[in-house]
Design a protein around this motif. Structure first.
Motif, PDB file in Angstrom:
ATOM      1  N   ILE A  44       0.837  -1.202   0.000  1.00 36.67           N
ATOM      2  CA  ILE A  44       0.000   0.000   0.000  1.00 36.67           C
ATOM      3  C   ILE A  44       0.876   1.258   0.000  1.00 36.67           C
ATOM      4  O   ILE A  44       0.614   2.231  -0.713  1.00 36.67           O
ATOM      5  N   VAL A  45       1.953   1.228   0.801  1.00 39.92           N
ATOM      6  CA  VAL A  45       2.850   2.384   0.887  1.00 39.92           C
ATOM      7  C   VAL A  45       3.614   2.587  -0.405  1.00 39.92           C
ATOM      8  O   VAL A  45       3.781   3.705  -0.890  1.00 39.92           O
ATOM      9  N   TYR A  46       4.106   1.475  -0.980  1.00 40.33           N
ATOM     10  CA  TYR A  46       4.943   1.562  -2.183  1.00 40.33           C
ATOM     11  C   TYR A  46       4.042   1.595  -3.409  1.00 40.33           C
ATOM     12  O   TYR A  46       3.661   0.571  -3.954  1.00 40.33           O
ATOM     13  N   LYS A  47       3.700   2.784  -3.859  1.00 40.36           N
ATOM     14  CA  LYS A  47       2.810   2.935  -5.005  1.00 40.36           C
ATOM     15  C   LYS A  47       3.478   2.407  -6.278  1.00 40.36           C
ATOM     16  O   LYS A  47       4.680   2.539  -6.468  1.00 40.36           O
ATOM     17  N   ASN A  48       2.665   1.828  -7.143  1.00 42.12           N
ATOM     18  CA  ASN A  48       3.157   1.317  -8.434  1.00 42.12           C
ATOM     19  C   ASN A  48       4.338   0.359  -8.261  1.00 42.12           C
ATOM     20  O   ASN A  48       5.330   0.432  -8.985  1.00 42.12           O
ATOM     21  N   PHE A  49       4.203  -0.541  -7.285  1.00 47.97           N
ATOM     22  CA  PHE A  49       5.310  -1.441  -6.963  1.00 47.97           C
ATOM     23  C   PHE A  49       5.686  -2.353  -8.129  1.00 47.97           C
ATOM     24  O   PHE A  49       6.820  -2.831  -8.219  1.00 47.97           O
ATOM     25  N   TRP A  50       4.743  -2.609  -9.039  1.00 49.02           N
ATOM     26  CA  TRP A  50       5.014  -3.534 -10.139  1.00 49.02           C
ATOM     27  C   TRP A  50       6.086  -3.017 -11.093  1.00 49.02           C
ATOM     28  O   TRP A  50       6.630  -3.778 -11.883  1.00 49.02           O
ATOM     29  N   ARG A  51       6.398  -1.732 -11.006  1.00 50.06           N
ATOM     30  CA  ARG A  51       7.447  -1.200 -11.874  1.00 50.06           C
ATOM     31  C   ARG A  51       8.814  -1.824 -11.563  1.00 50.06           C
ATOM     32  O   ARG A  51       9.697  -1.828 -12.422  1.00 50.06           O
ATOM     33  N   SER A  52       8.974  -2.317 -10.356  1.00 53.98           N
ATOM     34  CA  SER A  52      10.249  -2.942  -9.985  1.00 53.98           C
ATOM     35  C   SER A  52      10.487  -4.247 -10.730  1.00 53.98           C
ATOM     36  O   SER A  52      11.605  -4.749 -10.765  1.00 53.98           O
ATOM     37  N   PHE A  53       9.439  -4.806 -11.322  1.00 52.35           N
ATOM     38  CA  PHE A  53       9.618  -6.018 -12.121  1.00 52.35           C
ATOM     39  C   PHE A  53      10.215  -5.697 -13.490  1.00 52.35           C
ATOM     40  O   PHE A  53      11.006  -6.481 -14.026  1.00 52.35           O
ATOM     41  N   VAL A  54       9.810  -4.576 -14.066  1.00 50.68           N
ATOM     42  CA  VAL A  54      10.245  -4.245 -15.429  1.00 50.68           C
ATOM     43  C   VAL A  54      11.362  -3.206 -15.447  1.00 50.68           C
ATOM     44  O   VAL A  54      12.170  -3.162 -16.368  1.00 50.68           O
ATOM     45  N   ARG A  55      11.385  -2.346 -14.405  1.00 48.92           N
ATOM     46  CA  ARG A  55      12.426  -1.322 -14.337  1.00 48.92           C
ATOM     47  C   ARG A  55      13.000  -1.265 -12.920  1.00 48.92           C
ATOM     48  O   ARG A  55      12.780  -0.313 -12.172  1.00 48.92           O
ATOM     49  N   PRO A  56      13.728  -2.305 -12.526  1.00 48.74           N
ATOM     50  CA  PRO A  56      14.305  -2.307 -11.179  1.00 48.74           C
ATOM     51  C   PRO A  56      15.297  -1.164 -10.998  1.00 48.74           C
ATOM     52  O   PRO A  56      16.090  -0.871 -11.893  1.00 48.74           O
ATOM     53  N   GLN A  57      15.227  -0.511  -9.852  1.00 55.89           N
ATOM     54  CA  GLN A  57      16.045   0.671  -9.595  1.00 55.89           C
ATOM     55  C   GLN A  57      16.900   0.441  -8.362  1.00 55.89           C
ATOM     56  O   GLN A  57      16.405   0.083  -7.295  1.00 55.89           O
ATOM     57  N   LEU A  58      18.194   0.677  -8.507  1.00 55.30           N
ATOM     58  CA  LEU A  58      19.138   0.538  -7.405  1.00 55.30           C
ATOM     59  C   LEU A  58      20.152   1.679  -7.513  1.00 55.30           C
ATOM     60  O   LEU A  58      21.103   1.624  -8.284  1.00 55.30           O
ATOM     61  N   ARG A  59      19.932   2.727  -6.748  1.00 54.32           N
ATOM     62  CA  ARG A  59      20.761   3.936  -6.840  1.00 54.32           C
ATOM     63  C   ARG A  59      21.922   3.843  -5.852  1.00 54.32           C
ATOM     64  O   ARG A  59      21.758   3.994  -4.647  1.00 54.32           O
ATOM     65  N   TRP A  60      23.114   3.583  -6.382  1.00 53.84           N
ATOM     66  CA  TRP A  60      24.297   3.336  -5.567  1.00 53.84           C
ATOM     67  C   TRP A  60      24.945   4.623  -5.056  1.00 53.84           C
ATOM     68  O   TRP A  60      25.616   4.611  -4.025  1.00 53.84           O
ATOM     69  N   ARG A  61      24.785   5.720  -5.778  1.00 55.00           N
ATOM     70  CA  ARG A  61      25.587   6.921  -5.507  1.00 55.00           C
ATOM     71  C   ARG A  61      24.782   8.069  -4.888  1.00 55.00           C
ATOM     72  O   ARG A  61      25.205   9.219  -4.955  1.00 55.00           O
ATOM     73  N   GLY A  86      23.646   8.104  -1.641  1.00 50.95           N
ATOM     74  CA  GLY A  86      23.651   8.032  -0.184  1.00 50.95           C
ATOM     75  C   GLY A  86      23.168   6.697   0.359  1.00 50.95           C
ATOM     76  O   GLY A  86      22.504   5.915  -0.330  1.00 50.95           O
ATOM     77  N   LYS A  87      23.508   6.453   1.622  1.00 52.32           N
ATOM     78  CA  LYS A  87      23.180   5.194   2.286  1.00 52.32           C
ATOM     79  C   LYS A  87      21.679   4.980   2.405  1.00 52.32           C
ATOM     80  O   LYS A  87      21.165   3.886   2.153  1.00 52.32           O
ATOM     81  N   LYS A  88      20.965   6.048   2.781  1.00 55.78           N
ATOM     82  CA  LYS A  88      19.526   5.915   2.980  1.00 55.78           C
ATOM     83  C   LYS A  88      18.817   5.523   1.686  1.00 55.78           C
ATOM     84  O   LYS A  88      17.945   4.641   1.675  1.00 55.78           O
ATOM     85  N   THR A  89      19.191   6.173   0.567  1.00 57.74           N
ATOM     86  CA  THR A  89      18.567   5.866  -0.718  1.00 57.74           C
ATOM     87  C   THR A  89      18.863   4.432  -1.142  1.00 57.74           C
ATOM     88  O   THR A  89      17.975   3.722  -1.634  1.00 57.74           O
ATOM     89  N   LEU A  90      20.109   4.005  -0.948  1.00 57.18           N
ATOM     90  CA  LEU A  90      20.484   2.638  -1.318  1.00 57.18           C
ATOM     91  C   LEU A  90      19.712   1.614  -0.490  1.00 57.18           C
ATOM     92  O   LEU A  90      19.203   0.621  -1.027  1.00 57.18           O
TER      93      LEU A  90
END
Length: 383
Positions: A163-180, A182-186
């Protein structure tokens, strides 16, 4: 109003996990290890390995039992346990100097490789994960309730997280992992990505966990899911002192004739004159556990006093025998075990990243509160 709603679901998501974070993480980790308990036993204990360098056929189980009886003539053999082909058979017995012992016997060579009078790794890991080694009293364990109640926590965290993570299905087709960034974002990206890809696993663990909780309640209420093993009627006991009981080989032949695909896994021998052979095993049904077939055989007449199989199970029994393969990933051997192990690690990691995110937000809120207080005090003094 929308912001209040989102905040409510976010806080609820945290409270489903954080009050029992340490227990939840420990249960996930021990369950992940328990998936490979048999393989780890083979790796860490050479005496548990069923070596077969000469490619010999497996010896009949009654012959292995006879080997143990020859080695320990005064022993009272009660149980035979059959595991994977790469592990020994285990024959449980008591003797005058052994209150309870397990003979590890190679099913190919017939050699007794070890006599264990302590805890086994398989038993330890299943007990640690299943009820945190809490004692069992009067048919129930507080630890069993505690562990199985984690299914409610898991299901609640899953629902509120989606419920909190809106449009969660996007992680199946466009997985996002932001390395640079900051720690919190990663940590946030890792937590969300692992959660979305583990939806099926979370649902499966929640469903089987809820069953274990239901099973605990039924046990505690003295409601039998499966009937107790019958005993031989006193009126039908032979009168002659020369009467002979059927041996284990004959009992296994009867089971094989009744269920041609019967694969023995847990065999209980008669404990007394009115006791029966209780033979449990699996079959060709991959979704059922290795105890799905059960036969109680009268050792004096060879009559099958009771039987159970996937064909005649009731609903409760069916769920009971489906739960373990789905929970531990034993459906297709090493392949599904590996998959369950990977997603078990992901689930353990999610509990850790979730705690780190909560800890970071809590520290930020404390610092912000202190800063606001300091400003208020400064304004008061200035006035």
């Amino acid at each position: 109003m929308a912001k209040l709603t989102n905040r409510f679901w976010f806080q609820l998501h945290g409270w489903f996990s954080l009050p029992v974070w340490l227990i939840f993480c420990f249960v996930c980790l021990t369950g992940t290890v328990a998936v490979f308990s048999h393989e780890l036993t083979w790796l860490t204990n050479p005496a548990a390995r069923a070596g077969n360098p000469d490619n010999l056929p497996a010896r009949p189980i009654p012959e292995l039992v006879a080997r143990v009886q020859q080695q320990f003539p005064t022993a009272d053999i009660s149980t035979v346990m059959v595991f994977e082909p790469y592990l020994v058979h285990v024959v449980a017995f008591t003797d005058h100097d052994k209150p309870y012992a397990l003979a590890y016997i190679n099913p190919y060579s017939g050699e007794i490789q070890q006599v264990n009078q302590g805890q086994t790794f398989i038993g330890f890991m299943r007990s640690l994960h299943g009820w945190l080694l809490f004692p069992w009293q009067n048919g129930y364990s507080v630890g069993y309730y505690l562990v199985s109640a984690m299914a409610i926590v898991m299901l609640g965290a899953l629902i509120t997280g989606l419920i909190v993570y809106k449009n969660f299905w996007r992680s199946f087709v466009r997985p996002q992992l932001r390395w640079r960034q900051g720690k919190k974002t990663l940590l946030t990206d890792l937590h969300r990505l692992a959660g979305v890809w583990s939806i099926w696993f979370l649902l499966l663990m929640s469903a089987t966990g809820l069953w274990y909780l239901t099973q605990a309640v039924l046990w505690h209420a003295d409601i039998d899911i499966e009937p107790h093993t019958p005993v031989v009627s006193a009126a039908t006991l032979p009168n002659s002192a020369d009467a002979r009981r059927l041996d284990l080989a004959a009992a296994l032949d009867i089971a094989q004739q009744r269920f041609p695909d019967f694969q023995p896994s847990y065999l209980l021998l008669p404990e007394h004159q009115r006791g029966m052979y209780t033979l449990m095993g699996g079959g060709d049904h991959i979704f059922y556990d290795r105890l799905a077939y059960t036969l109680s055989i009268n050792p004096w007449t060879g009559e099958i006093a009771s039987e159970k199989s996937p064909a005649n199970m009731n609903t409760w029994q069916t769920i009971m025998h489906l739960a373990d393969p789905l929970h531990y990933g034993t459906l297709a051997g090493l392949w599904t075990k590996t998959l369950w192990f990977i997603f078990g690690l992901l689930l353990t990691g999610m509990s850790i990243t979730g705690f780190l995110l909560w800890h970071g937000r809590t520290q930020y809120a404390i610092r912000r509160s202190r800063h606001t207080t300091d400003l208020s005090e400064a304004d008061y003094e200035a006035s």
